[in-house]
Design an enzyme around this catalytic site. Structure first.
Site, PDB file in Angstrom:
ATOM      1  N   TYR A 248      -5.361  24.021 -14.206  1.00  0.00           N
ATOM      2  CA  TYR A 248      -6.142  23.082 -14.612  1.00  0.00           C
ATOM      3  C   TYR A 248      -7.431  22.876 -13.951  1.00  0.00           C
ATOM      4  O   TYR A 248      -7.373  22.848 -12.684  1.00  0.00           O
ATOM      5  CB  TYR A 248      -5.268  21.513 -14.151  1.00  0.00           C
ATOM      6  CG  TYR A 248      -5.950  20.178 -14.690  1.00  0.00           C
ATOM      7  CD1 TYR A 248      -6.162  19.951 -15.877  1.00  0.00           C
ATOM      8  CD2 TYR A 248      -6.437  19.544 -13.712  1.00  0.00           C
ATOM      9  CE1 TYR A 248      -6.921  18.607 -16.204  1.00  0.00           C
ATOM     10  CE2 TYR A 248      -7.245  18.459 -13.804  1.00  0.00           C
ATOM     11  CZ  TYR A 248      -7.117  18.016 -15.069  1.00  0.00           C
ATOM     12  OH  TYR A 248      -7.799  16.750 -15.274  1.00  0.00           O
TER      13      TYR A 248
ATOM     14  N   ARG B 215       0.806  -1.352   0.015  1.00  0.00           N
ATOM     15  CA  ARG B 215       0.086  -0.085  -0.125  1.00  0.00           C
ATOM     16  C   ARG B 215       0.970   1.233  -0.127  1.00  0.00           C
ATOM     17  O   ARG B 215       0.396   2.306  -0.616  1.00  0.00           O
ATOM     18  CB  ARG B 215      -0.942  -0.123   1.284  1.00  0.00           C
ATOM     19  CG  ARG B 215      -1.993   1.082   0.966  1.00  0.00           C
ATOM     20  CD  ARG B 215      -2.715   1.499   2.323  1.00  0.00           C
ATOM     21  NE  ARG B 215      -3.365   0.436   2.722  1.00  0.00           N
ATOM     22  CZ  ARG B 215      -3.396  -0.168   3.984  1.00  0.00           C
ATOM     23  NH1 ARG B 215      -2.538   0.164   5.068  1.00  0.00           N
ATOM     24  NH2 ARG B 215      -4.035  -1.229   4.298  1.00  0.00           N
TER      25      ARG B 215
ATOM     26  N   ASP C 119       2.741  23.069 -10.635  1.00  0.00           N
ATOM     27  CA  ASP C 119       2.561  21.915 -11.609  1.00  0.00           C
ATOM     28  C   ASP C 119       3.133  22.332 -12.978  1.00  0.00           C
ATOM     29  O   ASP C 119       2.895  23.057 -13.690  1.00  0.00           O
ATOM     30  CB  ASP C 119       0.824  22.162 -11.685  1.00  0.00           C
ATOM     31  CG  ASP C 119       0.250  20.901 -12.717  1.00  0.00           C
ATOM     32  OD1 ASP C 119       1.186  20.472 -13.517  1.00  0.00           O
ATOM     33  OD2 ASP C 119      -0.798  20.965 -12.665  1.00  0.00           O
TER      34      ASP C 119
ATOM     35  N   LYS D 204       0.391  12.599 -18.891  1.00  0.00           N
ATOM     36  CA  LYS D 204       0.619  13.389 -19.964  1.00  0.00           C
ATOM     37  C   LYS D 204       1.890  12.995 -20.613  1.00  0.00           C
ATOM     38  O   LYS D 204       2.319  11.777 -21.131  1.00  0.00           O
ATOM     39  CB  LYS D 204       0.266  14.790 -19.560  1.00  0.00           C
ATOM     40  CG  LYS D 204      -0.939  15.081 -18.861  1.00  0.00           C
ATOM     41  CD  LYS D 204      -2.172  14.855 -19.473  1.00  0.00           C
ATOM     42  CE  LYS D 204      -3.374  14.989 -18.746  1.00  0.00           C
ATOM     43  NZ  LYS D 204      -3.543  15.954 -17.912  1.00  0.00           N
TER      44      LYS D 204
HETATM   45  C1  LIG Z   1      -4.188  16.240 -16.795  1.00  0.00           C
HETATM   46  C2  LIG Z   1      -3.800  17.304 -15.582  1.00  0.00           C
HETATM   47  C3  LIG Z   1      -3.701  17.117 -14.367  1.00  0.00           C
HETATM   48  C4  LIG Z   1      -4.401  16.011 -13.891  1.00  0.00           C
HETATM   49  O1  LIG Z   1      -3.706  14.810 -13.953  1.00  0.00           O
HETATM   50  P1  LIG Z   1      -4.540  13.467 -14.029  1.00  0.00           P
HETATM   51  O2  LIG Z   1      -3.403  12.548 -14.216  1.00  0.00           O
HETATM   52  O3  LIG Z   1      -5.407  13.467 -15.180  1.00  0.00           O
HETATM   53  O4  LIG Z   1      -5.288  13.310 -12.708  1.00  0.00           O
HETATM   54  C5  LIG Z   1      -3.134  18.185 -13.385  1.00  0.00           C
HETATM   55  N1  LIG Z   1      -2.523  19.292 -14.164  1.00  0.00           N
HETATM   56  C6  LIG Z   1      -2.512  19.573 -15.393  1.00  0.00           C
HETATM   57  C7  LIG Z   1      -1.848  20.522 -16.073  1.00  0.00           C
HETATM   58  C8  LIG Z   1      -3.177  18.436 -16.158  1.00  0.00           C
HETATM   59  O5  LIG Z   1      -2.786  18.703 -17.532  1.00  0.00           O
END
Ligand SMILES: *Cc1c(COP(=O)(O)O)cnc(C)c1O
Length: 379
Positions: free
Chosen positions: A104, A52, A177, A202
């Protein structure tokens, strides 16, 4: 190791991985959820007893992320959202958090709800106003500054170095981010960030077949220890096959991101001034308001993401999207297939996104085919 090799070299080789037992240059997938003890009741594999909190298949992917970002430690999560949520859920009720108005949308929506239930004191800032962050960060009060750059899907650029200085002067930490910039183009820790977050779904994985997230920290801190405890106790972790696919996808990260950035730049330059568009949002264009900061903190390209602002209304934007034949109409980004999306339709009536905005994620196809497709769809 006495060789000093570049990041691209280290990442392509999975940090020069060679299995000590078999000589395999690709690591195994460890699917076991439990780990045995010897007759002295000691764990045979070291500290692991149950999956976990961790799985040996994460090790290489996490070490690669540390190498990519120049960080102290990295953690994989079950999604980008789980990675971001782990940071906010490690804060205490009453903590003051500053975040960008445009970010996002999934995270913005979750944060608004979570903050109300948890009692977080959250405050948005306008990333297009260079002085607004300074107005919103309060010395001795702000605990966390959260930024995203370039901001999805307007691609506003935030100066990481300036945000880090503001956050640190106030006694706060800076989290970035960096999903869209990727570690290939920007290393937020080099500019002073404390935590870097990625939706590994991504570019990091890059093949549209893994949902995962990651956090990388500059140095150990109380917040980081709380994040680690959170992940260990809630199990917000990817499956071992996903972690394995992620280290496989990351090996080609430099090739994919460099190629997508070059294609996106070629598309933006080709379409700049097109009569069917009011503007193009791409930080690589000198006309973009964030170009100067982007040129400072992004190296080797400006990402594969751009948005077209169609000269018309929502219906015209949707008509353009429906005419695309090479670009695939789908959400998400950072894969090898180019995608087109009408963000307002996805985000709904609360969205701050212009109704004539169409977002493009540029993939690995031949750039001339992509340009021809956009030309005919605009035509
Ligand atoms: C897609 C995305 C997220 C969220 O990620 P997931 O893997 O879909 O949970 C957060 N920030 C950005 C900039 C994104 O493109």
């Amino acid at each position: 190791m006495d060789r000093k090799t570049r990041r691209q070299t280290d990442i392509a080789q999975g940090l020069h991985y060679i299995d000590p037992e078999t000589g395999s240059v690709i690591p195994p997938v460890v699917t076991s959820t439990t780990f045995a003890r010897d007759d002295q009741y000691q764990l045979i594999g070291g500290h692991r007893s149950y999956s976990r909190d961790h799985n040996p298949t994460y090790d290489l992917a996490e070490q690669m992320l540390c190498r990519l970002e120049g960080g102290h430690e990295a953690l994989l999560f079950s999604s980008g959202m789980a990675a971001a949520a782990a940071v906010f859920q490690s804060l205490k009720p009453g903590d003051h958090v500053v975040y960008p108005k445009v970010m996002y949308w999934g995270l913005r929506g979750w944060l608004l709800e979570f903050a109300e239930r948890w009692g977080l004191d959250i405050e948005p800032f306008d990333a297009t106003d260079p002085d607004d962050l300074e107005r919103k960060v309060v010395r001795g009060k702000t605990r966390l500054v959260w930024i995203e750059t370039p901001c999805n899907p307007t691609w506003d650029v935030i100066d990481i170095e300036a945000a880090a200085t503001l956050a640190h002067d106030a006694g706060a930490e800076l989290a970035v981010d960096s999903t869209v910039a990727t570690p290939v183009l920007t290393r937020p820790i080099d500019w002073g960030a404390d935590i870097v977050m990625h939706s590994a779904t991504k570019y990091l994985n890059g093949h549209g077949d893994v949902l995962a997230g990651a956090l990388v920290v500059k140095e150990d801190s109380q917040l980081w220890r709380d994040v680690k405890t959170h992940r260990a106790e809630t199990g917000a972790i990817p499956g071992s096959l996903d972690a394995w696919l992620l280290q496989r996808g990351m090996r080609t990260l430099f090739l994919r991101v460099t190629n997508a950035s070059a294609s996106a730049m070629a598309i933006a330059k080709h379409l700049e001034g097109h009569p069917a568009l009011t503007s193009i949002a791409y930080p690589g264009l000198e006309s973009h308001p964030g170009h100067g900061v982007a040129a400072k903190q992004m190296h080797g390209g400006f990402s594969g993401m751009l948005s077209l602002l169609i000269d018309g209304d929502e219906r015209d934007a949707l008509r353009f999207v429906s005419r695309c034949q090479v670009f695939i109409r789908a959400t998400s980004l950072g894969g090898v297939e180019s995608l087109v999306e009408h963000r307002y339709s996805i985000e709904g009536p609360d969205s701050p996104i212009p109704k004539n905005l169409v977002r493009l994620s540029v993939g690995a196809e031949h750039v001339d085919d992509l340009i021809a497709d956009l030309e005919q769809a605009l035509g």
